[in-house]
Scaffold this motif. Structure first.
Motif, PDB file in Angstrom:
ATOM      1  N   ALA A 175       0.825  -1.209   0.000  1.00  0.00           N
ATOM      2  CA  ALA A 175       0.000   0.000   0.000  1.00  0.00           C
ATOM      3  C   ALA A 175       0.858   1.258   0.000  1.00  0.00           C
ATOM      4  CB  ALA A 175      -0.925  -0.003   1.212  1.00  0.00           C
ATOM      5  N   ILE A 176       2.037   1.175   0.591  1.00  0.00           N
ATOM      6  CA  ILE A 176       2.971   2.308   0.565  1.00  0.00           C
ATOM      7  C   ILE A 176       3.598   2.445  -0.818  1.00  0.00           C
ATOM      8  CG2 ILE A 176       5.132   3.221   1.490  1.00  0.00           C
ATOM      9  CD1 ILE A 176       4.444   1.771   4.134  1.00  0.00           C
ATOM     10  N   ILE A 177       4.128   1.337  -1.335  1.00  0.00           N
ATOM     11  CA  ILE A 177       4.866   1.394  -2.603  1.00  0.00           C
ATOM     12  C   ILE A 177       3.930   1.592  -3.788  1.00  0.00           C
ATOM     13  CG2 ILE A 177       6.357   0.055  -4.147  1.00  0.00           C
ATOM     14  CD1 ILE A 177       7.562  -1.245  -1.624  1.00  0.00           C
ATOM     15  N   ASN A 178       2.802   0.864  -3.803  1.00  0.00           N
ATOM     16  CA  ASN A 178       1.842   1.023  -4.895  1.00  0.00           C
ATOM     17  C   ASN A 178       1.001   2.278  -4.745  1.00  0.00           C
ATOM     18  OD1 ASN A 178       2.802  -1.486  -5.593  1.00  0.00           O
ATOM     19  ND2 ASN A 178       0.892  -2.576  -5.265  1.00  0.00           N
ATOM     20  N   GLY A 179       1.038   2.868  -3.553  1.00  0.00           N
ATOM     21  CA  GLY A 179       0.230   4.045  -3.277  1.00  0.00           C
ATOM     22  C   GLY A 179       0.981   5.342  -3.514  1.00  0.00           C
ATOM     23  N   PRO A 180       1.273   6.113  -2.463  1.00  0.00           N
ATOM     24  CA  PRO A 180       1.906   7.421  -2.653  1.00  0.00           C
ATOM     25  C   PRO A 180       3.236   7.364  -3.404  1.00  0.00           C
ATOM     26  CG  PRO A 180       1.086   7.189  -0.416  1.00  0.00           C
ATOM     27  CD  PRO A 180       0.941   5.843  -1.055  1.00  0.00           C
ATOM     28  N   HIS A 181       4.067   6.371  -3.106  1.00  0.00           N
ATOM     29  CA  HIS A 181       5.363   6.313  -3.777  1.00  0.00           C
ATOM     30  C   HIS A 181       5.203   6.168  -5.275  1.00  0.00           C
ATOM     31  CE1 HIS A 181       7.849   5.009   0.010  1.00  0.00           C
ATOM     32  NE2 HIS A 181       7.217   6.145   0.171  1.00  0.00           N
ATOM     33  N   ALA A 182       4.405   5.183  -5.707  1.00  0.00           N
ATOM     34  CA  ALA A 182       4.230   4.949  -7.138  1.00  0.00           C
ATOM     35  C   ALA A 182       3.566   6.150  -7.803  1.00  0.00           C
ATOM     36  CB  ALA A 182       3.421   3.679  -7.371  1.00  0.00           C
ATOM     37  N   ARG A 183       2.512   6.692  -7.177  1.00  0.00           N
ATOM     38  CA  ARG A 183       1.802   7.806  -7.798  1.00  0.00           C
ATOM     39  C   ARG A 183       2.715   8.990  -8.071  1.00  0.00           C
ATOM     40  NH1 ARG A 183      -1.256  10.219  -4.805  1.00  0.00           N
ATOM     41  NH2 ARG A 183      -1.328   9.074  -2.818  1.00  0.00           N
ATOM     42  N   MET A 184       3.587   9.315  -7.122  1.00  0.00           N
ATOM     43  CA  MET A 184       4.479  10.454  -7.312  1.00  0.00           C
ATOM     44  C   MET A 184       5.530  10.177  -8.395  1.00  0.00           C
ATOM     45  SD  MET A 184       3.318  12.874  -5.508  1.00  0.00           S
ATOM     46  CE  MET A 184       1.697  12.190  -5.836  1.00  0.00           C
ATOM     47  N   LEU A 185       5.988   8.939  -8.473  1.00  0.00           N
ATOM     48  CA  LEU A 185       6.960   8.598  -9.511  1.00  0.00           C
ATOM     49  C   LEU A 185       6.314   8.603 -10.890  1.00  0.00           C
ATOM     50  CD1 LEU A 185       8.968   5.725  -7.746  1.00  0.00           C
ATOM     51  CD2 LEU A 185       9.624   8.125  -8.041  1.00  0.00           C
ATOM     52  N   PHE A 186       5.097   8.072 -10.991  1.00  0.00           N
ATOM     53  CA  PHE A 186       4.393   8.113 -12.278  1.00  0.00           C
ATOM     54  C   PHE A 186       4.122   9.558 -12.694  1.00  0.00           C
ATOM     55  CE2 PHE A 186       3.053   3.618 -11.391  1.00  0.00           C
ATOM     56  CZ  PHE A 186       3.533   3.070 -12.567  1.00  0.00           C
ATOM     57  N   LEU A 187       3.763  10.396 -11.734  1.00  0.00           N
ATOM     58  CA  LEU A 187       3.525  11.809 -12.043  1.00  0.00           C
ATOM     59  C   LEU A 187       4.818  12.481 -12.504  1.00  0.00           C
ATOM     60  CD1 LEU A 187       1.771  14.324 -12.117  1.00  0.00           C
ATOM     61  CD2 LEU A 187       2.176  14.608  -9.654  1.00  0.00           C
ATOM     62  N   ALA A 188       5.917  12.229 -11.808  1.00  0.00           N
ATOM     63  CA  ALA A 188       7.202  12.805 -12.214  1.00  0.00           C
ATOM     64  C   ALA A 188       7.562  12.389 -13.632  1.00  0.00           C
ATOM     65  CB  ALA A 188       8.290  12.372 -11.238  1.00  0.00           C
ATOM     66  N   SER A 189       7.334  11.114 -13.952  1.00  0.00           N
ATOM     67  CA  SER A 189       7.641  10.634 -15.298  1.00  0.00           C
ATOM     68  C   SER A 189       6.797  11.343 -16.345  1.00  0.00           C
ATOM     69  CB  SER A 189       7.431   9.119 -15.367  1.00  0.00           C
ATOM     70  OG  SER A 189       7.748   8.623 -16.655  1.00  0.00           O
TER      71      SER A 189
END
Length: 379
Positions: A175-189
């Motif tokens: 939930a941490i990695i697939n949640g806020p962490h992933a969302r911010m990385l996908f947004l940065a990309s």
């Protein structure tokens, strides 16, 4: 109250935008995957612990549909059970050139960097592909990630998502990695930004050496982010691949989950302070509190404001996981609450320590680099 209202609007807007970005990123990133040649590649597999699914994830590196690649395993101790397992895997793939190196280097803050010294310096090909032991590769993964390594790109990483969640703690970590962490990385990309995420790293050794080599990454346990910064300094971009990578979790222990998140948070505090300071706005708990404080402005009770915020955040993240095909649990509401409490505790704790846990060992997040010894190859 006005401050809480502004904070709530910004946090919810960022949530919605990042959810959209997570859906759109594979299509947007695929547009820059322009490389069509397939040069020889050296695949590097650093090993230490023999964890669940080790055999399946590591064998996936030898099962690539790619015309020319060699595999190097690096370990500090050749008597490790993980090394013995790698020998068994090699025996099942006699057509794949493979070897094991004993990396005796002791010069970096990160034991992983010490372990990578020998295979990086002795790699037979200029293009190097490194993956962590718990990453499962699809058969075309190497070919697909390589499409991103254009002339102006120095480092290709992939955004990880967690799979095979076998207990409650694993669901919390996912939930941490697939949640806020992933969302911010996908947004940065989607915004054209890349960062170092070390689950996989694809780069040219010639660029790595031109960017400072191990001298540029040996001072921190965040070697992936340090490498991305070093590439930027020589005009080579770090990018995220259009393909995410599957990280196998299996069963986890809460202490290990906490320590892992603390290590990454301390790295961000040291190396990406602005990003670290902004992390709470990507978390639900502060937004829930802001919703409670601001609720009377729209004639709602604080409890109603908190509940509405919680429901919106939880619903959007759940729908995103369903859209991406990520594993969910019937206990998802409890997972969500525990995740938020753990992330806030980690963020506060990260202000107060530089001691972090890496592969069961406690290390300092930053250390002065020492001269590296000559690596030894297994006889």
């Amino acid at each position: 109250m006005w401050f809480a209202a502004v904070y709530w609007v910004v946090a919810i807007a960022l949530l919605v935008i990042s959810v959209v970005a997570t859906i759109a990123q594979p299509w947007l990133a695929a547009r820059r995957a322009r490389r069509r040649d397939q040069p020889p590649v050296s695949i590097v597999l650093p090993v230490k612990l023999l964890e669940e699914e080790f055999e399946r994830t590591q064998e996936s590196a030898l099962a690539q549909n790619y015309p020319d690649f060699k595999v190097t395993v690096a370990a500090a101790d050749l008597a490790l059970p993980a090394v013995a397992k790698m020998r068994e895997i090699f025996a099942r793939h006699p057509d794949v050139p493979a070897r094991i190196l004993r990396s005796t280097a002791k010069f970096a803050a990160s034991p992983k960097v010490d372990n990578l010294y020998a295979p990086f310096m002795q790699a037979e090909n200029d293009v190097i592909f490194m993956k962590d032991a718990n990453v499962l590769l699809e058969p075309d993964a190497l070919a697909e990630h390589l499409k991103q390594l254009n002339d102006d790109v120095g480092l290709v990483c992939a955004i990880p998502y967690c799979a095979r969640l076998d207990n409650f703690a694993a669901h919390v970590e996912a939930a941490i990695i697939n949640g806020p962490h992933a969302r911010m990385l996908f947004l940065a990309s989607c915004l054209g930004q890349g960062h170092g995420v070390g689950k996989i790293m694809l780069f040219r050794r010639s660029d790595f050496l031109r960017a400072g080599g191990f001298g540029a990454i040996s001072h921190t346990v965040g070697e992936d982010n340090a490498l991305a910064k070093a590439m930027r300094r020589i005009g080579q971009k770090p990018v995220f691949s259009h393909r995410p990578v599957r990280q196998e979790l299996g069963a986890r222990e809460f202490g290990d989950v906490y320590n892992r998140q603390l290590r990454w948070s301390v790295i961000r505090r040291n190396d990406e302070l602005i990003s670290f300071l902004a992390e709470p706005i990507c978390q639900a708990l502060p937004a829930v509190a802001a919703g409670a404080v601001a609720a009377p402005m729209v004639d709602l009770s604080p409890i109603s404001g908190a509940l509405v915020t919680f429901a919106v955040w939880f619903a959007l993240e759940t729908l995103l996981s369903m859209a991406k095909g990520w594993q969910l649990s019937y206990a998802a509401p409890a997972v969500f609450i525990i995740r938020e409490a753990m992330m806030l505790a980690v963020w506060v704790n990260a202000w107060m320590t530089d001691r972090v846990v890496w592969a069961k060992d406690t290390v300092h997040a930053r250390a002065a680099a020492q001269p590296a010894p000559t690596p030894h190859e297994e006889g």
